[in-house]
Scaffold this active site. Structure first.
Site, PDB file in Angstrom:
ATOM      1  N   ARG A   1      -2.192  -6.386  -7.682  1.00 58.45           N
ATOM      2  CA  ARG A   1      -1.133  -7.361  -7.402  1.00 58.45           C
ATOM      3  C   ARG A   1      -1.139  -8.504  -8.408  1.00 58.45           C
ATOM      4  O   ARG A   1      -0.100  -9.004  -8.787  1.00 58.45           O
ATOM      5  CB  ARG A   1      -1.303  -7.942  -5.989  1.00 58.45           C
ATOM      6  CG  ARG A   1      -1.139  -6.948  -4.877  1.00 58.45           C
ATOM      7  CD  ARG A   1      -1.398  -7.553  -3.495  1.00 58.45           C
ATOM      8  NE  ARG A   1      -2.721  -8.155  -3.402  1.00 58.45           N
ATOM      9  CZ  ARG A   1      -2.959  -9.439  -3.140  1.00 58.45           C
ATOM     10  NH1 ARG A   1      -1.972 -10.267  -2.897  1.00 58.45           N
ATOM     11  NH2 ARG A   1      -4.189  -9.905  -3.099  1.00 58.45           N
TER      12      ARG A   1
ATOM     13  N   LYS B   1     -16.667  -7.955   4.840  1.00 56.69           N
ATOM     14  CA  LYS B   1     -15.606  -8.418   5.736  1.00 56.69           C
ATOM     15  C   LYS B   1     -16.080  -8.332   7.178  1.00 56.69           C
ATOM     16  O   LYS B   1     -16.916  -7.522   7.530  1.00 56.69           O
ATOM     17  CB  LYS B   1     -14.344  -7.562   5.564  1.00 56.69           C
ATOM     18  CG  LYS B   1     -13.700  -7.723   4.194  1.00 56.69           C
ATOM     19  CD  LYS B   1     -12.407  -6.960   4.104  1.00 56.69           C
ATOM     20  CE  LYS B   1     -11.765  -7.170   2.747  1.00 56.69           C
ATOM     21  NZ  LYS B   1     -10.507  -6.428   2.622  1.00 56.69           N
TER      22      LYS B   1
ATOM     23  N   SER C   1      -3.195  -7.726   2.920  1.00 57.73           N
ATOM     24  CA  SER C   1      -3.602  -7.474   4.305  1.00 57.73           C
ATOM     25  C   SER C   1      -4.167  -8.722   4.950  1.00 57.73           C
ATOM     26  O   SER C   1      -3.939  -8.981   6.134  1.00 57.73           O
ATOM     27  CB  SER C   1      -4.631  -6.335   4.368  1.00 57.73           C
ATOM     28  OG  SER C   1      -4.038  -5.114   4.052  1.00 57.73           O
TER      29      SER C   1
ATOM     30  N   HIS D   1       0.842  -1.202   0.000  1.00 55.92           N
ATOM     31  CA  HIS D   1       0.000   0.000   0.000  1.00 55.92           C
ATOM     32  C   HIS D   1       0.879   1.254   0.000  1.00 55.92           C
ATOM     33  O   HIS D   1       0.637   2.194  -0.758  1.00 55.92           O
ATOM     34  CB  HIS D   1      -0.902   0.039   1.244  1.00 55.92           C
ATOM     35  CG  HIS D   1      -1.877  -1.074   1.338  1.00 55.92           C
ATOM     36  ND1 HIS D   1      -2.022  -1.825   2.481  1.00 55.92           N
ATOM     37  CD2 HIS D   1      -2.775  -1.561   0.447  1.00 55.92           C
ATOM     38  CE1 HIS D   1      -2.971  -2.731   2.287  1.00 55.92           C
ATOM     39  NE2 HIS D   1      -3.436  -2.602   1.062  1.00 55.92           N
TER      40      HIS D   1
END
Length: 158
Positions: free
Chosen positions: A92, A42, A130, A18
């Site tokens: 990514r 989440k 994360s 990040h």
């Protein structure tokens, strides 16, 4: 007109990936707001919103063009509320691209005045997420190599 980008995410925790995206995007924008959003898909966070804000503010203490805010709701609505014309997203993997492309296209349909910018992560950061770092933390593992130096120095024991 000021070029303001919103870099949205849960950032639980904020990683060196990040950090790299924000630092590499700084020359492109007048202001980057790291926007910590509540993601209904989440579970509650490992770190509180206040802890995440403190961590990220520490990372960018020497960068006045970067600020941190928390928000709820749709990212495009948040962008409109603060007059930001850009959304910044890091990619990514190919799977990230497919997921982010769909969101960007829907965002564009809802708010065509807001443009999404994708930035590829550096290859050495492509495996860092994360979610993985959070699991390492939950099992008392060493995450120092995956998070920014300033966070390492203030990371509380959980």
């Amino acid at each position: 007109m000021k070029k303001t980008a919103v870099f949205p995410g849960s950032f639980d925790p904020f990683t060196i990936g990040h950090e790299s995206v924000v630092l590499r995007a700084l020359p492109l924008f007048d202001q980057i707001i790291v926007a910590i959003g509540y993601n209904s898909a989440k579970n509650s966070g490992y770190f509180s919103i206040d802890e995440r804000i403190t961590f990220i503010n520490t990372v960018f203490a020497q960068h006045p063009k970067v600020s941190v805010q928390a928000y709820e709701g749709l990212t495009v609505d948040y962008c409109k509320s603060i007059e930001a014309s850009y959304i910044l997203r890091g990619l990514r993997t190919a799977a990230d691209f497919e997921y982010e492309r769909a969101i960007a296209q829907i965002n564009n349909a809802m708010s065509p005045q807001i443009e999404t910018f994708f930035m590829l992560t550096k290859p050495e950061h492509s495996a860092i997420s994360s979610s993985i770092v959070r699991e390492i933390l939950r099992h008392k593992g060493d995450v120092r190599q995956f998070i920014p130096q300033s966070i390492r120095e203030t990371l509380p024991e959980k």
